[in-house]
Write a protein that holds these residues in place. Structure first.
Motif, mmCIF file in Angstrom:
data_model
loop_
_atom_site.group_PDB
_atom_site.id
_atom_site.type_symbol
_atom_site.label_atom_id
_atom_site.label_comp_id
_atom_site.label_asym_id
_atom_site.label_seq_id
_atom_site.Cartn_x
_atom_site.Cartn_y
_atom_site.Cartn_z
ATOM 1 N N GLY A 22 1.546 -13.595 16.372
ATOM 2 C CA GLY A 22 2.304 -12.521 15.755
ATOM 3 C C GLY A 22 1.853 -12.399 14.316
ATOM 4 N N PHE A 23 1.767 -11.163 13.827
ATOM 5 C CA PHE A 23 1.456 -10.974 12.414
ATOM 6 C C PHE A 23 2.154 -9.727 11.886
ATOM 7 C CE2 PHE A 23 -2.406 -9.210 14.536
ATOM 8 C CZ PHE A 23 -2.415 -7.904 14.040
ATOM 9 N N ALA A 24 2.383 -9.730 10.585
ATOM 10 C CA ALA A 24 3.001 -8.596 9.906
ATOM 11 C C ALA A 24 2.025 -8.066 8.869
ATOM 12 C CB ALA A 24 4.299 -9.032 9.232
ATOM 13 N N VAL A 25 2.066 -6.758 8.668
ATOM 14 C CA VAL A 25 1.254 -6.113 7.637
ATOM 15 C C VAL A 25 2.185 -5.409 6.673
ATOM 16 C CG1 VAL A 25 -0.457 -4.314 7.147
ATOM 17 C CG2 VAL A 25 -0.774 -5.858 9.099
ATOM 18 N N LYS A 26 2.062 -5.794 5.400
ATOM 19 C CA LYS A 26 2.762 -5.118 4.306
ATOM 20 C C LYS A 26 1.790 -4.079 3.773
ATOM 21 C CE LYS A 26 3.034 -6.663 0.014
ATOM 22 N NZ LYS A 26 3.352 -7.510 -1.135
ATOM 23 N N TRP A 27 2.103 -2.793 3.994
ATOM 24 C CA TRP A 27 1.192 -1.726 3.611
ATOM 25 C C TRP A 27 1.144 -1.590 2.102
ATOM 26 C CZ3 TRP A 27 -1.973 -0.645 7.249
ATOM 27 C CH2 TRP A 27 -1.573 -0.792 8.578
ATOM 28 N N THR A 28 -0.077 -1.554 1.540
ATOM 29 C CA THR A 28 -0.251 -1.534 0.085
ATOM 30 C C THR A 28 -0.753 -0.187 -0.434
ATOM 31 O OG1 THR A 28 -2.476 -2.476 0.348
ATOM 32 C CG2 THR A 28 -0.655 -4.015 -0.051
ATOM 33 N N THR A 29 -1.226 0.687 0.440
ATOM 34 C CA THR A 29 -1.653 2.020 0.010
ATOM 35 C C THR A 29 -0.420 2.791 -0.453
ATOM 36 O OG1 THR A 29 -3.474 1.966 1.599
ATOM 37 C CG2 THR A 29 -2.835 4.139 0.742
ATOM 38 N N GLU A 30 -0.545 3.455 -1.586
ATOM 39 C CA GLU A 30 0.599 4.125 -2.229
ATOM 40 C C GLU A 30 1.372 5.040 -1.284
ATOM 41 O OE1 GLU A 30 3.411 4.701 -4.912
ATOM 42 O OE2 GLU A 30 1.712 3.369 -5.299
ATOM 43 N N SER A 31 0.682 5.816 -0.466
ATOM 44 C CA SER A 31 1.349 6.807 0.385
ATOM 45 C C SER A 31 2.258 6.190 1.448
ATOM 46 C CB SER A 31 0.316 7.707 1.055
ATOM 47 O OG SER A 31 -0.538 6.944 1.900
ATOM 48 N N VAL A 32 2.047 4.925 1.790
ATOM 49 C CA VAL A 32 2.882 4.277 2.814
ATOM 50 C C VAL A 32 3.556 3.007 2.296
ATOM 51 C CG1 VAL A 32 1.657 5.245 4.790
ATOM 52 C CG2 VAL A 32 0.858 3.099 3.772
ATOM 53 N N ARG A 33 3.479 2.775 0.981
ATOM 54 C CA ARG A 33 4.102 1.583 0.398
ATOM 55 C C ARG A 33 5.590 1.575 0.756
ATOM 56 N NH1 ARG A 33 2.041 0.350 -5.237
ATOM 57 N NH2 ARG A 33 0.251 0.083 -3.910
ATOM 58 N N GLY A 34 6.108 0.426 1.084
ATOM 59 C CA GLY A 34 7.489 0.296 1.525
ATOM 60 C C GLY A 34 7.598 0.164 3.030
ATOM 61 N N SER A 35 6.510 0.400 3.751
ATOM 62 C CA SER A 35 6.501 0.266 5.205
ATOM 63 C C SER A 35 5.915 -1.092 5.595
ATOM 64 C CB SER A 35 5.650 1.364 5.845
ATOM 65 O OG SER A 35 6.187 2.636 5.561
ATOM 66 N N VAL A 36 6.389 -1.601 6.730
ATOM 67 C CA VAL A 36 5.894 -2.864 7.287
ATOM 68 C C VAL A 36 5.700 -2.662 8.776
ATOM 69 C CG1 VAL A 36 6.463 -5.281 7.763
ATOM 70 C CG2 VAL A 36 7.068 -4.289 5.557
ATOM 71 N N THR A 37 4.602 -3.210 9.307
ATOM 72 C CA THR A 37 4.365 -3.185 10.748
ATOM 73 C C THR A 37 4.190 -4.620 11.225
ATOM 74 O OG1 THR A 37 3.211 -1.076 10.528
ATOM 75 C CG2 THR A 37 2.935 -2.245 12.613
ATOM 76 N N VAL A 38 4.765 -4.942 12.400
ATOM 77 C CA VAL A 38 4.583 -6.254 13.010
ATOM 78 C C VAL A 38 3.938 -6.070 14.379
ATOM 79 C CG1 VAL A 38 6.487 -7.367 11.786
ATOM 80 C CG2 VAL A 38 6.933 -6.280 13.979
ATOM 81 N N TRP A 39 3.011 -6.965 14.694
ATOM 82 C CA TRP A 39 2.344 -6.994 16.001
ATOM 83 C C TRP A 39 2.641 -8.338 16.652
ATOM 84 C CZ3 TRP A 39 0.283 -4.271 12.042
ATOM 85 C CH2 TRP A 39 -0.353 -3.057 12.315
ATOM 86 N N THR A 40 2.793 -8.337 17.955
ATOM 87 C CA THR A 40 2.844 -9.573 18.729
ATOM 88 C C THR A 40 1.978 -9.366 19.959
ATOM 89 O OG1 THR A 40 4.264 -11.271 19.707
ATOM 90 C CG2 THR A 40 4.929 -8.977 20.049
ATOM 91 N N GLY A 41 1.324 -10.446 20.376
ATOM 92 C CA GLY A 41 0.457 -10.274 21.527
ATOM 93 C C GLY A 41 -0.199 -11.558 21.974
ATOM 94 N N GLN A 42 -1.238 -11.393 22.766
ATOM 95 C CA GLN A 42 -1.963 -12.527 23.307
ATOM 96 C C GLN A 42 -3.440 -12.186 23.402
ATOM 97 O OE1 GLN A 42 -0.417 -14.020 27.015
ATOM 98 N NE2 GLN A 42 -1.797 -15.763 27.028
ATOM 99 N N MET A 43 -4.283 -13.200 23.120
ATOM 100 C CA MET A 43 -5.728 -13.047 23.266
ATOM 101 C C MET A 43 -6.101 -13.409 24.698
ATOM 102 S SD MET A 43 -8.894 -15.302 21.803
ATOM 103 C CE MET A 43 -8.780 -14.907 20.085
ATOM 104 N N PHE A 44 -6.951 -12.591 25.300
ATOM 105 C CA PHE A 44 -7.466 -12.868 26.626
ATOM 106 C C PHE A 44 -8.981 -12.920 26.573
ATOM 107 C CE2 PHE A 44 -3.330 -10.989 27.457
ATOM 108 C CZ PHE A 44 -2.811 -11.885 28.380
#
Length: 167
Positions: free
Chosen positions: A82-104
């Protein structure tokens, strides 16, 4: 004679045991690209902690956006993460996305199957219902590093895997 058979049996058993032991667990280190041309570059610490950067080719503004990545990987043969991304580009600052998954690992190809949640910053509780989006991404492993290529065209054409490293 019985002693020789016993030793041979023990040697064969030991050889079978050693040959069947799995090698080190694969990890998410390197460059990954999803079906929309977005790219994630990940470094993995010994304890499975993930750090890196994410460059998305899709955003609500239509611009390329970047963010800082942090997360965790479980060290198994086909690891979960699982990982989270804190968006740093000005136009989307304040947004966060989280992914969860599995490698195959299938047919010699490493693939990340993921689900994500994107949370946009909202000014009022009345807008809460529309502030979270969901989706899925499939990433393929590109190699050790990511390379930007300037260009236009389809969403996936602006970011390519570096052809100098094995895909």
């Amino acid at each position: 004679m019985q002693s020789k058979h016993l030793r041979l049996t023990l040697l064969l058993a030991l050889g079978t045991f050693c040959a069947s032991r799995p090698g080190p667990a694969p990890n998410l280190a390197g460059c990954w690209t999803n079906q929309l041309g977005s790219t994630v570059s990940i470094e993995v610490a010994e304890d499975g902690t993930l750090r890196g950067t994410y460059t998305s080719q899709v955003s609500s503004t239509g611009d390329q956006v970047k963010g800082d990545l942090i997360g965790y990987q479980q060290m198994f043969n086909q690891p979960t993460f699982g990982f989270a991304v804190k968006w740093t580009t000005e136009s989307v600052r304040g947004s966060v996305t989280v992914w969860t998954g599995q490698m195959f690992n299938t047919h010699g190809h490493q693939t990340l199957m993921t689900m994500w949640l994107l949370r946009n910053n909202t000014e009022t509780i009345g807008n809460n219902w529309s502030a979270t989006r969901t989706g899925q991404d499939v990433f393929r492993h590109c190699g050790v590093k990511c390379e930007s290529t300037e260009g236009s065209g389809d969403l996936g054409s602006q970011w390519k895997c570096d052809s100098s490293v094995g895909a």
